[in-house]
Enzyme design. Sequence first.
Site, mmCIF file in Angstrom:
data_model
loop_
_atom_site.group_PDB
_atom_site.id
_atom_site.type_symbol
_atom_site.label_atom_id
_atom_site.label_comp_id
_atom_site.label_asym_id
_atom_site.label_seq_id
_atom_site.Cartn_x
_atom_site.Cartn_y
_atom_site.Cartn_z
ATOM 1 N N HIS B 136 0.872 -1.179 0.000
ATOM 2 C CA HIS B 136 0.000 0.000 0.000
ATOM 3 C C HIS B 136 0.907 1.225 0.000
ATOM 4 O O HIS B 136 2.017 1.184 0.523
ATOM 5 C CB HIS B 136 -0.831 -0.060 1.284
ATOM 6 C CG HIS B 136 -1.872 0.988 1.431
ATOM 7 N ND1 HIS B 136 -1.585 2.290 1.785
ATOM 8 C CD2 HIS B 136 -3.222 0.931 1.300
ATOM 9 C CE1 HIS B 136 -2.712 2.984 1.871
ATOM 10 N NE2 HIS B 136 -3.717 2.193 1.570
ATOM 11 N N ASP B 213 3.038 -4.261 7.970
ATOM 12 C CA ASP B 213 1.804 -3.488 7.815
ATOM 13 C C ASP B 213 0.656 -4.470 7.994
ATOM 14 O O ASP B 213 0.360 -5.260 7.091
ATOM 15 C CB ASP B 213 1.782 -2.833 6.429
ATOM 16 C CG ASP B 213 0.413 -2.251 6.069
ATOM 17 O OD1 ASP B 213 0.257 -1.761 4.944
ATOM 18 O OD2 ASP B 213 -0.507 -2.300 6.907
ATOM 19 N N GLN B 216 -4.717 -4.907 7.005
ATOM 20 C CA GLN B 216 -5.741 -5.815 6.495
ATOM 21 C C GLN B 216 -5.727 -7.155 7.193
ATOM 22 O O GLN B 216 -6.544 -8.023 6.875
ATOM 23 C CB GLN B 216 -5.532 -6.059 4.995
ATOM 24 C CG GLN B 216 -5.901 -4.900 4.121
ATOM 25 C CD GLN B 216 -7.320 -4.411 4.355
ATOM 26 O OE1 GLN B 216 -8.230 -5.185 4.595
ATOM 27 N NE2 GLN B 216 -7.495 -3.092 4.305
ATOM 28 N N LYS B 239 -10.604 -0.295 10.841
ATOM 29 C CA LYS B 239 -10.768 -1.489 10.025
ATOM 30 C C LYS B 239 -11.194 -2.691 10.870
ATOM 31 O O LYS B 239 -11.530 -3.744 10.305
ATOM 32 C CB LYS B 239 -9.475 -1.805 9.256
ATOM 33 C CG LYS B 239 -9.159 -0.721 8.211
ATOM 34 C CD LYS B 239 -8.171 -1.198 7.175
ATOM 35 C CE LYS B 239 -7.452 -0.038 6.516
ATOM 36 N NZ LYS B 239 -8.121 0.501 5.334
ATOM 37 N N CYS B 377 -4.865 2.459 -3.530
ATOM 38 C CA CYS B 377 -3.590 2.938 -2.984
ATOM 39 C C CYS B 377 -2.512 1.888 -3.153
ATOM 40 O O CYS B 377 -1.655 1.684 -2.287
ATOM 41 C CB CYS B 377 -3.713 3.307 -1.495
ATOM 42 S SG CYS B 377 -4.798 4.710 -1.241
#
Lengths: 163, 419
Positions: B136, B213, B216, B239, B377
């Site tokens: 991302h 990261d 998600q 999220k 993104c």
Amino acid sequence: MADTKALYQEVILDHNRKPRNYGVIEDATHRAEGHNPLCGDHLTLTLKVDGDTVGSIGFTGESCAICKASASMMTAAVKGKTRGDAETLVTEFREMATGTLDYEKTPHHLGRLTVFAGVRDLPTRVKCAILPWHTLHAALNSVASTSTEAEDDPMHAPIGDAS
Amino acid sequence: MTAIPTPLKAHASTALDVKRVRADFPILRTQVGGKPLVYLDNAASSQMPQPVIDRLVRYQQTEHANIHRGVHHLSEVATGAYEEARRKVQRFINAREEREVIFTSGTTEGINLVMHGYGRKFIGKDDEIILTTLEHHSNIVPWQMLAQEKGAKLRVVPINDAGELLVDEYEKLFNERTKFVAIMHVSNALGTINPIKPMIDFAHARGVPVLVDGAQAAPHLPVDVQELDCEFYAFSGHKLCGPTGIGILYGKAAVLERMQPFKGGGDMILSVSFEKTTYNTIPHKFEAGTPPIAAAIGLGAAIDYLSAIGMDKIAAHEVDLLNYATEQVNGMPGVRVIGTAEKKAAVLSFAIEGVHPHDVGTILNQDGIAIRTGHHCAQPVMQRFKVPATSRASFAFYNSMAEVDALIAGIRNVQKVFA
């Protein structure tokens, strides 16, 4: 919501399927590229201006249906018009698409282009409809490329080879 | 990391009561143009259940004051609730110590914090930072900024046509200049679950720290940062059913202590004078100014809510949704799934032949279906697949099989419009 359903009506779908004036004008006097980096719409406009009249005009590129149909109808609308009339259409189309022109009450020259009026209720699609007109304006004013976003100095970070 | 079960056939989830769960989410009763909302944009942001909404309201109604500084009653109550939220996060990700949990404004800020706090101090000219094609922009741009500032170099791990990282290519990128690895746990554009554990181990064997990261991943899979052993793990509250404006950066205590601060101001100091200022201990060294107190407490409540359901149950239901949706889409001529990794989270990126994603999204919206269209993104991924954009449906545990049916019918309708 009624206008957004109308947005994908036959006229727009027809111009998307069989875009008018799709191609490159060989002896072009003016040309510009238009790009919407946010969604990937990209088009190249070539035109031959005879004296003060848009003689021939063509566009190529990859874009969504709204953009392609707008480009197709735009080329059909400005072909044979004077530069002044073409610029008037650019302004009127932008105002209609952004909702600042009450196309039903105020006199204008848009004719069948009013079929794009519904885009004013879809703020994220306004740029798609406007890009070809933005690009036409750039071409007529001899600006080589235009984007829907402001141009900043790109960052350059050295990238090593993959191997 | 626990292996995610991948049943071959769609089946009614016996573990998760979707109907019961959906009743907790008032926004799911929204109507869009007279049609029920089908919210399939969870990778962009998730919805908030009533218990979390209630917790936020209760905080503002009965507990709010600024934290850490006051000696009055409400300040103590608010501070207690804020620090209790930190401990909830610690337990959620199995961090060794609560001081390794830093509240940020989101994943993006967490990564920027590491770039400034670790990168600018320890990475220099000609050093190399390894990223992947899947990243991302929030896990690309900060490293580009750092590379530009320091004269460091970025090395990029390629992917195959299924959207899986080429791990042997990753290993080949290492040399004596490699100083940092930044990789995403789950791809927001394709759904790929990356094999981060062996990749972290490989980096560690060469003395290279790793940032993950987890934006998600944390909402959809159980995350154990001690087991992963990464130096940093970042994710966002909104999220995983929490409020916007709050995120978490986990960092190993020993590394955080060696880092320079990111933002300067109140709370991150022990003492201030114009001659000399000394920084506070972790985590406060990285929490300058008044934090998003309410949002942090909301995040804690969201974690309670998800934990009560169970991350394993959540993952299992989402796999069912993904498999059912993928099965349906695979049977539709003119529709192609983009991102066909063997291990995937519940993200379905697809392309309808002859129809631009923006048109797909607009027409689906007319049916009340919310998907995301664009580059997500993740422009490098799009470039790799030679598309300007994809249409993306991303599922959460409160989506139902009926909603997958609605998506499929919607896609058929799009094809009809453009026939």
